[in-house]
Design a protein around this motif. Structure first.
Motif, PDB file in Angstrom:
ATOM      1  N   ASP A 101      13.481  25.870   1.558  1.00  0.00           N
ATOM      2  CA  ASP A 101      12.581  27.018   1.716  1.00  0.00           C
ATOM      3  C   ASP A 101      12.116  26.804   3.017  1.00  0.00           C
ATOM      4  O   ASP A 101      10.761  25.639   3.647  1.00  0.00           O
ATOM      5  N   PHE A 102      11.936  27.408   4.279  1.00  0.00           N
ATOM      6  CA  PHE A 102      11.588  26.934   6.014  1.00  0.00           C
ATOM      7  C   PHE A 102      10.417  27.809   6.049  1.00  0.00           C
ATOM      8  O   PHE A 102       9.751  28.028   7.371  1.00  0.00           O
ATOM      9  N   MET A 103       9.944  29.004   5.470  1.00  0.00           N
ATOM     10  CA  MET A 103       9.038  29.657   5.721  1.00  0.00           C
ATOM     11  C   MET A 103       8.105  30.171   4.679  1.00  0.00           C
ATOM     12  O   MET A 103       8.817  30.741   3.874  1.00  0.00           O
ATOM     13  N   VAL A 132       0.311  31.439   6.015  1.00  0.00           N
ATOM     14  CA  VAL A 132       1.851  31.162   6.467  1.00  0.00           C
ATOM     15  C   VAL A 132       2.491  29.724   7.222  1.00  0.00           C
ATOM     16  O   VAL A 132       1.526  29.241   7.677  1.00  0.00           O
ATOM     17  N   THR A 133       3.160  28.793   6.581  1.00  0.00           N
ATOM     18  CA  THR A 133       3.365  27.473   6.770  1.00  0.00           C
ATOM     19  C   THR A 133       4.707  27.498   7.376  1.00  0.00           C
ATOM     20  O   THR A 133       5.848  28.406   6.212  1.00  0.00           O
ATOM     21  N   ALA A 134       5.610  26.224   7.801  1.00  0.00           N
ATOM     22  CA  ALA A 134       6.716  26.163   7.794  1.00  0.00           C
ATOM     23  C   ALA A 134       6.421  25.025   7.396  1.00  0.00           C
ATOM     24  O   ALA A 134       6.474  23.871   8.009  1.00  0.00           O
ATOM     25  N   PRO A 135       7.437  24.634   5.802  1.00  0.00           N
ATOM     26  CA  PRO A 135       7.280  23.398   5.134  1.00  0.00           C
ATOM     27  C   PRO A 135       8.714  22.179   5.704  1.00  0.00           C
ATOM     28  O   PRO A 135       8.571  20.996   5.587  1.00  0.00           O
ATOM     29  N   ILE A 136       9.927  22.576   7.097  1.00  0.00           N
ATOM     30  CA  ILE A 136      10.500  21.763   7.451  1.00  0.00           C
ATOM     31  C   ILE A 136       9.436  21.582   8.735  1.00  0.00           C
ATOM     32  O   ILE A 136      10.962  21.446   9.683  1.00  0.00           O
ATOM     33  N   ASN A 137       8.855  21.987   9.791  1.00  0.00           N
ATOM     34  CA  ASN A 137       8.377  21.994  10.649  1.00  0.00           C
ATOM     35  C   ASN A 137       8.710  20.681  11.875  1.00  0.00           C
ATOM     36  O   ASN A 137       7.468  19.739  11.015  1.00  0.00           O
ATOM     37  N   GLY A 138       9.676  20.297  12.514  1.00  0.00           N
ATOM     38  CA  GLY A 138       9.770  19.111  13.097  1.00  0.00           C
ATOM     39  C   GLY A 138      10.241  18.453  12.568  1.00  0.00           C
ATOM     40  O   GLY A 138      10.188  16.687  13.153  1.00  0.00           O
ATOM     41  N   THR A 139      10.847  18.755  11.305  1.00  0.00           N
ATOM     42  CA  THR A 139      11.853  17.980  10.072  1.00  0.00           C
ATOM     43  C   THR A 139      12.310  17.802   9.908  1.00  0.00           C
ATOM     44  O   THR A 139      12.908  18.927   9.022  1.00  0.00           O
ATOM     45  N   LEU A 177      25.039  18.492   7.001  1.00  0.00           N
ATOM     46  CA  LEU A 177      24.208  19.285   7.796  1.00  0.00           C
ATOM     47  C   LEU A 177      22.791  19.430   7.481  1.00  0.00           C
ATOM     48  O   LEU A 177      22.446  18.967   6.344  1.00  0.00           O
ATOM     49  N   GLU A 178      21.966  18.926   8.433  1.00  0.00           N
ATOM     50  CA  GLU A 178      20.679  19.452   8.319  1.00  0.00           C
ATOM     51  C   GLU A 178      19.765  20.568   9.646  1.00  0.00           C
ATOM     52  O   GLU A 178      20.666  21.087   9.964  1.00  0.00           O
ATOM     53  N   ILE A 179      18.685  21.180   8.325  1.00  0.00           N
ATOM     54  CA  ILE A 179      18.496  21.754   9.289  1.00  0.00           C
ATOM     55  C   ILE A 179      16.545  21.749  10.025  1.00  0.00           C
ATOM     56  O   ILE A 179      15.851  21.058   8.775  1.00  0.00           O
ATOM     57  N   LYS A 180      16.379  22.033  10.975  1.00  0.00           N
ATOM     58  CA  LYS A 180      14.690  22.042  10.943  1.00  0.00           C
ATOM     59  C   LYS A 180      14.290  22.855  11.871  1.00  0.00           C
ATOM     60  O   LYS A 180      14.909  23.783  12.246  1.00  0.00           O
ATOM     61  N   THR A 181      12.862  23.431  11.589  1.00  0.00           N
ATOM     62  CA  THR A 181      12.432  24.682  12.376  1.00  0.00           C
ATOM     63  C   THR A 181      11.329  23.758  12.772  1.00  0.00           C
ATOM     64  O   THR A 181      11.005  22.561  12.910  1.00  0.00           O
ATOM     65  N   GLY A 182      11.013  25.078  14.525  1.00  0.00           N
ATOM     66  CA  GLY A 182       9.224  25.123  15.051  1.00  0.00           C
ATOM     67  C   GLY A 182       8.191  25.457  13.739  1.00  0.00           C
ATOM     68  O   GLY A 182       9.212  25.919  12.796  1.00  0.00           O
ATOM     69  N   ALA A 183       6.947  26.073  14.666  1.00  0.00           N
ATOM     70  CA  ALA A 183       6.339  26.389  13.654  1.00  0.00           C
ATOM     71  C   ALA A 183       6.273  27.490  13.700  1.00  0.00           C
ATOM     72  O   ALA A 183       7.149  28.506  14.536  1.00  0.00           O
ATOM     73  N   VAL A 184       5.170  28.518  12.756  1.00  0.00           N
ATOM     74  CA  VAL A 184       5.755  30.485  12.923  1.00  0.00           C
ATOM     75  C   VAL A 184       4.791  30.709  13.963  1.00  0.00           C
ATOM     76  O   VAL A 184       4.010  30.011  14.251  1.00  0.00           O
ATOM     77  N   THR A 185       5.511  31.593  14.299  1.00  0.00           N
ATOM     78  CA  THR A 185       5.197  32.409  15.450  1.00  0.00           C
ATOM     79  C   THR A 185       4.873  34.082  14.970  1.00  0.00           C
ATOM     80  O   THR A 185       5.897  34.369  14.499  1.00  0.00           O
ATOM     81  N   THR A 186       3.231  33.682  15.617  1.00  0.00           N
ATOM     82  CA  THR A 186       2.685  35.353  14.644  1.00  0.00           C
ATOM     83  C   THR A 186       1.297  35.738  15.215  1.00  0.00           C
ATOM     84  O   THR A 186       1.076  34.692  15.596  1.00  0.00           O
ATOM     85  N   ASP A 187       0.668  36.356  14.718  1.00  0.00           N
ATOM     86  CA  ASP A 187      -0.975  37.167  15.604  1.00  0.00           C
ATOM     87  C   ASP A 187      -1.212  36.535  14.004  1.00  0.00           C
ATOM     88  O   ASP A 187      -2.852  37.022  14.149  1.00  0.00           O
ATOM     89  N   GLN A 188      -1.161  36.545  12.357  1.00  0.00           N
ATOM     90  CA  GLN A 188      -1.722  36.574  11.929  1.00  0.00           C
ATOM     91  C   GLN A 188      -0.911  35.101  10.562  1.00  0.00           C
ATOM     92  O   GLN A 188      -0.241  35.348   9.662  1.00  0.00           O
ATOM     93  N   PRO A 189      -1.229  33.958  11.338  1.00  0.00           N
ATOM     94  CA  PRO A 189      -1.223  32.548  10.933  1.00  0.00           C
ATOM     95  C   PRO A 189      -2.194  32.351   9.654  1.00  0.00           C
ATOM     96  O   PRO A 189      -0.948  31.667   9.281  1.00  0.00           O
ATOM     97  N   ASP A 190      -2.859  32.889   8.731  1.00  0.00           N
ATOM     98  CA  ASP A 190      -3.123  32.581   7.830  1.00  0.00           C
ATOM     99  C   ASP A 190      -2.700  32.212   6.832  1.00  0.00           C
ATOM    100  O   ASP A 190      -2.208  33.414   5.868  1.00  0.00           O
TER     101      ASP A 190
END
Length: 128
Positions: free
Chosen positions: A86-88, A64-71, A49-62
Motif C-alpha cells: 500500500d503506497f497511498m 490521506v496518507t503515504a504509508p511508505i513515505n521516506g522509507t 527491489l524496494e520502493i518508497k514515496t514522498g508525501a501525498v500532494t493534494t489540496d485535500q490532505p485530510d
C-alpha cells in the motif's frame, strides 16, 4: 560487493475523483521477479527491489496518507508476483472531487554473485 541503483519516477502516480465521495481508497503496487532478458529462468527475486514515496500532494490532505513515505520497503512474497504494498491510503470520509499525487522511487540491490546483464520486471498499480 553488492551494488545499488535508485530511480525516481519521472511523473507522479495520480489518483483522481471526478465527483464528491465518502468512500476511502487504497493505492497499491506489486512487482514481478526481475527476469533476465532472453533467459527467463535466470532471475533476481523481487525482494532485491524496494520502493518508497514522498508525501501525498493534494489540496485535500485530510485522511490521506503515504504509508511508505521516506522509507524503502522491499517487495515480498512467495510467488512470481509480489504481495501488494500500500503506497497511498484514504480513510472513508466526505471528500470533494479532486486528485492526490505521489512520486515513488525504486532502489535495486544487485547481489555480488548475480550475473550482470539486462533484467526486466513489471510493476502493477491498482486502486481499491
Amino acid at each position: 560487493a553488492a551494488q545499488q541503483t535508485t530511480v525516481d519516477f519521472a511523473t507522479a502516480v495520480v489518483v483522481s475523483s471526478a465527483a464528491s465521495t465518502t468512500t476511502g481508497f487504497t493505492a497499491q503496487v506489486t512487482s514481478t521477479e526481475l527476469l533476465k532478458d532472453g533467459a527467463p529462468s535466470t532471475f533476481m527475486g523481487y525482494p532485491d527491489l524496494e520502493i518508497k514515496t514522498g508525501a501525498v500532494t493534494t489540496d485535500q490532505p485530510d485522511g490521506v496518507t503515504a504509508p511508505i513515505n521516506g522509507t524503502y520497503t522491499p517487495f515480498a512474497g512467495i510467488s512470481s508476483t509480489s504481495d501488494t504494498i500500500d503506497f497511498m491510503t484514504a480513510d472513508a470520509r466526505a471528500r470533494n472531487a479532486g486528485s492526490w499525487s505521489i512520486t515513488p522511487s525504486l532502489r535495486l540491490t544487485v547481489p555480488a554473485k548475480q550475473n550482470l546483464c539486462n533484467y526486466h520486471a513489471t510493476l502493477t498499480f491498482s486502486l481499491i
